[in-house]
Design a protein around this motif. Structure first.
Motif, PDB file in Angstrom:
ATOM      1  N   LEU A 213       4.954  -6.687 -29.885  1.00 54.40           N
ATOM      2  CA  LEU A 213       5.187  -5.242 -29.783  1.00 54.40           C
ATOM      3  C   LEU A 213       5.738  -4.500 -31.321  1.00 54.40           C
ATOM      4  O   LEU A 213       5.933  -3.847 -31.826  1.00 54.40           O
ATOM      5  N   GLU A 217       5.193  -1.272 -32.385  1.00 57.64           N
ATOM      6  CA  GLU A 217       6.558  -0.307 -33.144  1.00 57.64           C
ATOM      7  C   GLU A 217       6.268  -0.101 -34.425  1.00 57.64           C
ATOM      8  O   GLU A 217       6.385   0.878 -35.093  1.00 57.64           O
ATOM      9  N   LYS A 293       6.076  -6.240 -21.178  1.00 54.31           N
ATOM     10  CA  LYS A 293       5.779  -5.138 -22.313  1.00 54.31           C
ATOM     11  C   LYS A 293       4.010  -5.904 -23.193  1.00 54.31           C
ATOM     12  O   LYS A 293       3.765  -5.179 -23.129  1.00 54.31           O
ATOM     13  N   ALA A 294       4.596  -7.105 -23.748  1.00 53.80           N
ATOM     14  CA  ALA A 294       3.538  -7.440 -24.772  1.00 53.80           C
ATOM     15  C   ALA A 294       2.379  -7.375 -24.033  1.00 53.80           C
ATOM     16  O   ALA A 294       1.036  -7.057 -24.706  1.00 53.80           O
ATOM     17  N   GLU A 297       0.084  -4.769 -24.259  1.00 56.04           N
ATOM     18  CA  GLU A 297      -0.393  -3.851 -25.277  1.00 56.04           C
ATOM     19  C   GLU A 297      -1.090  -5.404 -25.904  1.00 56.04           C
ATOM     20  O   GLU A 297      -1.639  -4.495 -27.395  1.00 56.04           O
TER      21      GLU A 297
END
Ligand code: BG6
Length: 484
Positions: A213, A217, A293-294, A297
């Motif tokens: 993340l 970011e 979430k990761a 990604e």
């Protein structure tokens, strides 16, 4: 599917033909230019822990030979070089002040690769942890590691992010935690610490996820994922209890890691079992959301593939996970292992083994790719695959490693078939480019395309010699794998 007749298609033009290494296994220079001491620097000094007490103090001295080594990679035509950064070169104490000389060393490696058009693929953590963090809070056993790991990862993204497009967060989380907390063969040398083992893994998942993340970011647009040591399994026969043993093995030994990387969730049956045993990790509020979430990604699954295994039901009084490992190269010295009441892994009568009792199964590589493709739908980076063998330097400094050529060729043929069958494979990194230190097996277990003149005792010339497999892989790359 009968793929027997299928001709291996050409690997894609942009296929990343590669080779891999790890800092501790090649660099040496263990105290040079401000590097801190690591858990491995400490562990190898405990008598009886490594084969003939070998250390990575000098290793194959890549620290001083990296230009020569990368020039050899360029001569070979390598498209990608996967290497790891030693955390303790960047942060000697694991946190705090950054070591500029450490940063400069990897900057040089990256620039050297790019000079020759070799894509650098960086592993952020390949097992060597600053000892200071172990002393401070027990390393991976504490959730404090998450913040320190992420800070370290951020430092790498910040300094190398414009040049490095491929990132691997953790190398073989399943192996370093198993050997570290279950079988006592790696640092911190704990035995049967089941509850801690799962907790350590949860911390490692969180560190991986938060680093992924952080990368996004910070604007990172490259590829990022973890490298998993995938040992696919075959049920020994069609007896339902053995098929269930295979299923349980997969949930506990494979999906436990890959499901978290790819989906951000733990496999249900395995979690139910661990809860019953009292081994399940403590999961803080919000952790599962971060893992999820990761998972959305990451862009590939990294696979280190060496062997497959067979699963058979193991009664409650059957074999345990704790048995002798073959670290000497004396064939037949490894013991059968398993989990009582669940599965055991007998030898596969259809397959040959290496001198270190590792099963040789090229089709297993294709099996991994197929499983990942159908279960996760992710592109795949084969981040390691190779044969550990006794190599002999003969007259005229020649090394005739036709067994390695055979091994790699058969694996590549299967990889080609996996591509034909719809798997998206980006890269194939052999283990390894030069010979290097095998953690527990000394220097005699060689993996490289390039022979390095050294043995268990320090003091060889450290000269590099190209093996026959060097020229073979050079041709494979030049012809895009067409002549396999
Ligand atoms: C993988 C590791 O487990 O296998 C490497 O990522 C390791 O670091 C390789 O060297 C081969 O294992 P071994 O025990 O033969 O050195």
């Amino acid at each position: 599917m009968d793929m027997e007749e299928m001709k291996v298609t050409r690997f894609p033009k942009d296929f990343l033909w590669g080779s891999a290494s790890a800092a501790y296994q090649i660099e040496g220079g263990w105290k040079e230019d401000g590097k801190g001491v690591t858990n491995w620097d400490t562990f190898v000094r405990i008598p009886g822990k490594t084969y003939k007490a070998t250390t990575g103090d000098v290793a194959v001295d890549h620290y001083h030979h990296y230009k020569e080594d990368i020039a050899l990679m360029a001569e070979m035509g390598l498209k990608t070089y996967r290497f790891s950064v030693s955390w303790a070169r960047i942060y000697p104490e694991g946190r705090g002040t950054v070591n500029e000389k450490g940063l400069a060393f990897y900057q040089d490696i990256i620039d050297e690769c790019l000079k020759y058009g070799i894509e650098p693929m960086v592993t952020i953590f390949h097992w060597d942890l600053p000892q200071a963090l172990v002393d401070l809070y027990g390393g991976w056993e504490s959730p404090n590691i998450i913040e320190d790991y992420v800070r370290y990862a951020r430092t790498l993204f910040e300094h190398y992010g414009d040049k490095v497009k491929y990132w691997i967060t953790l190398n073989e989380q399943n192996i370093f935690t198993s050997l570290g907390w279950l079988t006592a063969q790696h640092p911190p040398g704990k035995f049967d610490a089941q509850k801690t083992f799962y907790q350590v893994n949860h911390h490692a998942f969180m560190a991986h996820a938060k680093a992924v993340l952080a990368y996004r970011e910070m604007g990172g647009k490259g590829e990022i994922g973890a490298s998993f040591a995938y040992t696919p399994s075959y049920a020994i026969d069609c007896k339902p209890i053995n098929a269930m043993a295979k299923r349980d093995y997969d949930e506990l030994k494979n999906f436990w890691w890959m499901d978290v990387y790819a989906y951000g969730r733990y496999p249900k049956a395995a979690m139910a079992y661990l809860k019953k045993k009292g081994y399940a990790p403590e999961i803080a509020d919000g952790d599962m959301d971060i893992l999820k979430k990761a998972a959305s990604e990451i862009t590939f699954m990294g696979v280190n593939y060496y062997q497959s295994c067979v699963c058979e039901y193991n009664p409650m009084d059957g074999v345990t996970p704790y048995g002798t490992m073959n670290t000497t190269g004396v064939k037949g010295s490894a013991q059968e292992l398993g989990m009582q009441g669940i599965y055991k892994n007998p030898a596969n009568p259809y397959l040959m083994t290496t001198d270190w009792d590792w099963t040789i199964d090229p089709m297993g590589l294709r099996f991994c790719c197929r499983e990942i493709t159908s279960r996760y739908g992710l592109p795949i980076v084969i981040s390691e695959n190779g044969l550990g063998a006794f190599d002999k330097k003969t007259e005229g400094n020649q090394i005739h490693d036709e067994y390695r050529i055979h091994y790699l060729k058969e694996h590549l043929k299967e990889l080609g078939k996996a591509i034909e069958e719809g798997c998206e494979i980006w890269a194939y990194c052999t283990w390894s480019f030069t010979d290097l230190l095998s953690w527990l097996n000394g220097y005699q277990k060689r993996y490289g395309f390039v022979y390095v003149d050294r043995d268990e005792e320090d003091g060889g010339t450290l000269n590099r010699y190209k093996k026959d497999s060097f020229y073979w892989y050079q041709d494979v790359i030049k012809t895009d794998g067409e002549n396999l």
